[in-house]
Design a protein around this motif. Structure first.
Motif, PDB file in Angstrom:
ATOM      1  N   HIS A  68       0.744  -1.004   0.308  1.00 58.05           N
ATOM      2  CA  HIS A  68      -0.016   0.050  -0.097  1.00 58.05           C
ATOM      3  C   HIS A  68       1.205   0.782  -0.033  1.00 58.05           C
ATOM      4  O   HIS A  68       0.472   2.389  -0.542  1.00 58.05           O
ATOM      5  N   LEU A  69       1.908   1.270   0.806  1.00 56.55           N
ATOM      6  CA  LEU A  69       2.941   2.067   0.578  1.00 56.55           C
ATOM      7  C   LEU A  69       2.949   2.607  -0.787  1.00 56.55           C
ATOM      8  O   LEU A  69       3.887   4.162  -0.945  1.00 56.55           O
ATOM      9  N   GLY A  70       3.544   1.687  -1.682  1.00 57.96           N
ATOM     10  CA  GLY A  70       4.633   1.631  -2.674  1.00 57.96           C
ATOM     11  C   GLY A  70       3.172   2.555  -3.676  1.00 57.96           C
ATOM     12  O   GLY A  70       3.358   2.958  -4.595  1.00 57.96           O
ATOM     13  N   LEU A 106      -8.016 -11.259   4.537  1.00 53.50           N
ATOM     14  CA  LEU A 106      -7.500  -9.737   4.922  1.00 53.50           C
ATOM     15  C   LEU A 106      -6.656  -8.989   4.018  1.00 53.50           C
ATOM     16  O   LEU A 106      -6.692  -7.515   3.293  1.00 53.50           O
ATOM     17  N   ILE A 107      -5.473  -9.822   3.496  1.00 50.07           N
ATOM     18  CA  ILE A 107      -4.610  -9.628   2.552  1.00 50.07           C
ATOM     19  C   ILE A 107      -5.263  -9.466   1.493  1.00 50.07           C
ATOM     20  O   ILE A 107      -5.030  -8.595   0.304  1.00 50.07           O
ATOM     21  N   ARG A 108      -6.057 -10.365   1.010  1.00 52.36           N
ATOM     22  CA  ARG A 108      -6.594 -10.694  -0.168  1.00 52.36           C
ATOM     23  C   ARG A 108      -7.271  -9.296  -0.804  1.00 52.36           C
ATOM     24  O   ARG A 108      -7.984  -8.991  -2.092  1.00 52.36           O
ATOM     25  N   ASN A 109      -8.485  -9.291  -0.109  1.00 49.59           N
ATOM     26  CA  ASN A 109      -9.490  -8.310   0.596  1.00 49.59           C
ATOM     27  C   ASN A 109      -8.433  -7.051   0.384  1.00 49.59           C
ATOM     28  O   ASN A 109      -9.130  -5.398  -0.271  1.00 49.59           O
ATOM     29  N   SER A 110      -7.853  -6.282   0.717  1.00 50.22           N
ATOM     30  CA  SER A 110      -6.907  -5.442   0.283  1.00 50.22           C
ATOM     31  C   SER A 110      -6.220  -4.743  -0.472  1.00 50.22           C
ATOM     32  O   SER A 110      -5.955  -3.578  -0.498  1.00 50.22           O
ATOM     33  N   ILE A 111      -5.989  -5.762  -0.801  1.00 51.88           N
ATOM     34  CA  ILE A 111      -5.266  -5.502  -2.134  1.00 51.88           C
ATOM     35  C   ILE A 111      -5.397  -6.012  -3.461  1.00 51.88           C
ATOM     36  O   ILE A 111      -5.827  -7.398  -3.607  1.00 51.88           O
ATOM     37  N   THR A 112      -6.009  -5.873  -4.198  1.00 55.93           N
ATOM     38  CA  THR A 112      -6.761  -6.121  -5.265  1.00 55.93           C
ATOM     39  C   THR A 112      -5.956  -6.209  -6.277  1.00 55.93           C
ATOM     40  O   THR A 112      -4.780  -6.130  -6.623  1.00 55.93           O
TER      41      THR A 112
END
Length: 304
Positions: free
Chosen positions: A46-48, A111-117
């Motif tokens: 997300h920072l990237g 959660l990871i899969r839902n937050s990074i599309t």
């Protein structure tokens, strides 16, 4: 080349997010390489992308249920402090199912899969930044670094999840014929890897105080003993990683800027408290701001 390195630290990752928030949005730092371990690996994608608000909202809303589908401990408050005890029923269920750990963290995987599309992953992969997560290969007894450039969406999401699996409390993952666990078991602060990948200036967020202030109370149950033991071991690993990183940086003329937590945030980073994590994010932001203001050169007063 500039790099951002974020250490492991469970719920304390909120502080690292606040530091990165200031460095990216206010100090306008552009990073070519982002390397994370454990909670650091959850932040760096997300920072990237520059999606600070999105990852801040995630870190401000997670709780135990967001991480564990089978939580191995219970949290009780006593005299205002959080205490953990064994959830005997959940641990027994895990062993009956043939699992090798006390708890399971499949909810974190979702959660990871839902937050990074998929679209965000594609944007990162096509972009110039190298996003790298740290994992421990227990079968081959080595640390491995997984770059976004080498994997597809599903595989990279799995590596992020594996990097954050704090065994034996969270899932042990078998992948490619090997057993994998939290990258912090071997490389909690992967400064050396950032330098090897070409970084000449590295901002490093270390999720502990620069000087140890711990004076732990006697352990009251096996879980408290285990967490105390792991904290002790991880502190030693962290110190070694930083010393090696400084040595390699000196050899290659690289600059390291270290951001430690100014106070002890928590003695148990497996406890995810929304209110505290929101506060830690703000503390991280303000700490980075103050540190950068203090390091700015003082301009001479031309009217004197």
């Amino acid at each position: 080349m500039k790099a951002l390195v974020i250490s492991g630290g469970g719920s304390k990752g909120a502080f690292a997010g606040g530091v990165a928030h200031y460095l990216i949005e206010e100090a306008k730092k552009e990073y070519d390489i982002l390397v994370g371990t454990s909670t650091g690996s959850l932040l760096i994608s997300h920072l990237g992308l520059g999606k600070i608000t999105k990852i801040r909202d995630i870190y401000s809303s997670v709780d135990q249920d967001s991480i564990f589908n089978n939580c191995p401990f219970v949290i009780r408050k006593k005299f205002g402090a959080d205490l953990i005890g064994m959830n005997h029923w959940n641990i027994l269920k895990n062993f009956i199912r043939g699992k090798k750990t006390f708890g399971e963290s499949e909810n974190l995987r979702e959660l990871i899969r839902n937050s990074i599309t998929q679209e965000e992953f594609n944007t990162l992969k096509k972009g110039p930044k190298d996003i790298v997560v740290t994992v421990s290969n227990l079968s081959l007894n080595r640390i491995e670094y997984k770059s976004i450039n080498d994997f597809d969406y599903d595989e990279f999401c799995d590596w992020i999840w594996i990097s954050a699996n704090y065994t034996p409390f969270m899932s042990l993952v078998r992948k490619n014929g090997c057993e994998y666990a939290d990258g912090g078991l071997g490389s909690l602060v992967p400064i050396e890897e950032a330098i090897i990948r070409g970084a000449t200036e590295i901002d490093v967020v270390v999720l502990r105080t620069e000087v140890s202030y711990y004076n732990r109370m006697p352990s009251r149950n096996p879980f408290e003993l285990l967490t105390s033991m792991f904290s002790f071991v991880l502190d030693r690993i962290e110190n070694q990683n930083i010393r090696v990183g400084k040595l390699v940086a000196n050899q290659r003329d690289a600059i390291i800027n270290l951001y430690y937590t100014p106070t002890v945030l928590t003695t148990n980073s497996l406890i995810f408290n929304k209110e505290k994590m929101r506060l830690w994010w703000k503390k991280g932001y303000l700490y980075a701001k103050n540190k950068n203001v203090e390091s700015m050169p003082i301009e001479p007063d031309l009217h004197e």
